[in-house]
Design an enzyme around this catalytic site. Structure first.
Site, PDB file in Angstrom:
ATOM      1  N   ARG A 103       1.206  -1.184   0.402  1.00 18.15           N
ATOM      2  CA  ARG A 103      -0.609   0.426   0.180  1.00 18.15           C
ATOM      3  C   ARG A 103       0.694   1.102   0.020  1.00 18.15           C
ATOM      4  O   ARG A 103       1.561   1.598   0.944  1.00 18.15           O
ATOM      5  CB  ARG A 103      -1.170   0.540   1.724  1.00 18.15           C
ATOM      6  CG  ARG A 103      -1.945   0.901   1.132  1.00 18.15           C
ATOM      7  CD  ARG A 103      -2.755   0.495   2.999  1.00 18.15           C
ATOM      8  NE  ARG A 103      -2.188   1.209   3.516  1.00 18.15           N
ATOM      9  CZ  ARG A 103      -3.163   1.424   4.827  1.00 18.15           C
ATOM     10  NH1 ARG A 103      -4.595   0.874   4.869  1.00 18.15           N
ATOM     11  NH2 ARG A 103      -2.632   1.762   5.786  1.00 18.15           N
ATOM     12  N   THR A 107      -0.585   8.099  -1.105  1.00 19.28           N
ATOM     13  CA  THR A 107      -1.907   7.622  -2.043  1.00 19.28           C
ATOM     14  C   THR A 107      -2.977   6.517  -1.250  1.00 19.28           C
ATOM     15  O   THR A 107      -3.768   6.476  -1.456  1.00 19.28           O
ATOM     16  CB  THR A 107      -1.660   7.457  -3.394  1.00 19.28           C
ATOM     17  OG1 THR A 107      -0.940   5.993  -3.753  1.00 19.28           O
ATOM     18  CG2 THR A 107      -1.051   8.192  -3.967  1.00 19.28           C
ATOM     19  N   ASP A 199       1.351  -1.977  12.269  1.00 16.66           N
ATOM     20  CA  ASP A 199       1.851  -2.804  10.962  1.00 16.66           C
ATOM     21  C   ASP A 199       1.653  -4.105  11.393  1.00 16.66           C
ATOM     22  O   ASP A 199       2.618  -4.162  11.297  1.00 16.66           O
ATOM     23  CB  ASP A 199       2.729  -1.994  10.371  1.00 16.66           C
ATOM     24  CG  ASP A 199       3.099  -2.048   8.992  1.00 16.66           C
ATOM     25  OD1 ASP A 199       3.249  -3.369   9.034  1.00 16.66           O
ATOM     26  OD2 ASP A 199       3.070  -1.038   8.113  1.00 16.66           O
ATOM     27  N   ASP A 202       4.736  -5.484   8.972  1.00 13.70           N
ATOM     28  CA  ASP A 202       6.257  -4.813  10.238  1.00 13.70           C
ATOM     29  C   ASP A 202       6.675  -5.652  11.620  1.00 13.70           C
ATOM     30  O   ASP A 202       7.473  -6.056  11.946  1.00 13.70           O
ATOM     31  CB  ASP A 202       6.158  -3.789  10.329  1.00 13.70           C
ATOM     32  CG  ASP A 202       7.097  -2.955  10.091  1.00 13.70           C
ATOM     33  OD1 ASP A 202       7.442  -3.029   8.383  1.00 13.70           O
ATOM     34  OD2 ASP A 202       6.424  -1.508   9.535  1.00 13.70           O
TER      35      ASP A 202
HETATM   36  C1  PRP Z   1      -0.736  -3.741   4.749  1.00 18.19           C
HETATM   37  C2  PRP Z   1      -1.824  -5.689   4.730  1.00 18.19           C
HETATM   38  C3  PRP Z   1      -3.168  -5.545   3.542  1.00 18.19           C
HETATM   39  C4  PRP Z   1      -3.090  -3.500   3.581  1.00 18.19           C
HETATM   40  C5  PRP Z   1      -4.365  -3.864   4.079  1.00 18.19           C
HETATM   41  O1  PRP Z   1      -0.331  -4.611   3.401  1.00 18.19           O
HETATM   42  O2  PRP Z   1      -1.199  -6.754   4.961  1.00 18.19           O
HETATM   43  O3  PRP Z   1      -2.596  -6.307   2.325  1.00 18.19           O
HETATM   44  O4  PRP Z   1      -1.667  -3.055   4.230  1.00 18.19           O
HETATM   45  O5  PRP Z   1      -4.964  -1.270   3.787  1.00 18.19           O
HETATM   46  P1  PRP Z   1      -5.446  -1.212   2.824  1.00 18.19           P
HETATM   47  O6  PRP Z   1      -7.478  -2.762   3.546  1.00 18.19           O
HETATM   48  O7  PRP Z   1      -5.924   0.068   2.962  1.00 18.19           O
HETATM   49  O8  PRP Z   1      -5.003  -1.791   1.473  1.00 18.19           O
HETATM   50  P2  PRP Z   1       1.241  -3.490   3.549  1.00 18.19           P
HETATM   51  O9  PRP Z   1       0.723  -2.612   1.776  1.00 18.19           O
HETATM   52  O10 PRP Z   1       1.543  -2.600   4.925  1.00 18.19           O
HETATM   53  O11 PRP Z   1       2.356  -4.344   3.076  1.00 18.19           O
HETATM   54  P3  PRP Z   1       2.803  -5.726   3.887  1.00 18.19           P
HETATM   55  O12 PRP Z   1       1.764  -6.935   4.175  1.00 18.19           O
HETATM   56  O13 PRP Z   1       4.519  -5.723   2.900  1.00 18.19           O
HETATM   57  O14 PRP Z   1       3.554  -5.292   5.225  1.00 18.19           O
HETATM   58  N1  URA Z   2      -2.311  -2.724   7.445  1.00 20.19           N
HETATM   59  C1  URA Z   2      -1.713  -2.624   8.033  1.00 20.19           C
HETATM   60  O1  URA Z   2      -0.612  -3.676   8.468  1.00 20.19           O
HETATM   61  N2  URA Z   2      -2.376  -2.242   9.628  1.00 20.19           N
HETATM   62  C2  URA Z   2      -3.453  -1.169   9.511  1.00 20.19           C
HETATM   63  O2  URA Z   2      -4.458  -1.264  10.355  1.00 20.19           O
HETATM   64  C3  URA Z   2      -3.565  -0.955   8.319  1.00 20.19           C
HETATM   65  C4  URA Z   2      -2.702  -1.519   7.190  1.00 20.19           C
END
Ligand code: PRP
Ligand code: URA
Length: 208
Positions: A103, A107, A199, A202
């Protein structure tokens, strides 16, 4: 409209309290996310289609049922990976496809960087797995990718959802059932789920 199932079980509540706690470290966080995936697997597979077969036991013939279709788990990278291990403990024959999305911090749009699926996916029961349903952008994008490939039987499996994400997923993909361990209050200004768990990627991988 697909169904929305929020788990209500003492074990689930207990495990959620562990992963929500900011003091929980990588090892316990990862193990508990996996355990929640395993608990959820029992319920999300309740409606899988079966075929009747007769099985010869040592003392007779039993009228049994077996799963009719392959099950394919599709974690959204990275955080979705944390639930795969738990789900495959209950469905060891499941195949695994991957969609890589991140994400954009400004944006908030999902960006795709990877997609690879087993050939059987168009005929399979597909579980899209991602712990966090925040704006719903990532979930909707992953399901779009699958539908473009001809997949029709899809459910979404997450840990914590925000009402905004649920509404978007229901609007864009009304045919997809949604399973969540918890439905939280709202999104904050950065579109993180409140109270959520921070997160998830993370915390699973120790990257912050
Ligand atoms: C996080 C999570 C989802 C997304 C949710 O991933 O695991 O995939 O955000 O957010 P949304 O519903 O607003 O799209 P992230 O983009 O942080 O990537 P990661 O899993 O690699 O940390
Ligand atoms: N992605 C995450 O990992 N946590 C949140 O709360 C939203 C998006």
């Amino acid at each position: 409209m697909g169904k929305l199932v929020i788990f209500n079980h003492p074990l689930m509540h207990h495990k959620l309290s562990i992963i929500r706690d900011e003091k929980t470290g990588t090892k316990d966080f990862r193990e508990t996310v996996s355990e929640i995936g395993m608990l959820m697997a029992y319920e999300i597979t309740r409606d899988l289609p079966t075929v009747k077969i007769d099985v010869k036991t040592p003392v007779g013939v039993a009228h049994c049922e077996q799963l009719k279709k392959e099950v394919v788990i599709v974690p959204i990278l990275r955080a979705g990976l944390g639930m795969v291990d738990g789900i495959t403990k209950l469905i060891p024959t499941a195949k695994v496809g991957h969609v890589g999305l991140y994400r954009d911090e400004k944006t908030l749009e999902p960006h795709e960087y990877y997609a690879k699926f087993p050939p059987c996916i168009t005929e399979a029961s597909v579980l899209v797995v991602d712990p966090m349903l925040a704006t719903g952008g990532s979930a909707c994008h992953a399901i779009d990718v699958l539908k473009r490939r001809g997949v029709t039987d899809i459910v979404y499996v997450g840990l914590v959802g925000a009402p905004e994400g649920v509404a978007r997923l229901q609007k864009e993909h009304p045919d997809v059932d949604i399973f969540l361990a918890a439905l939280d209050e709202k999104l904050n200004d950065a579109c993180y789920i409140v109270p959520g768990l921070g997160d998830c990627g993370d915390r699973l991988f120790g990257t912050k």
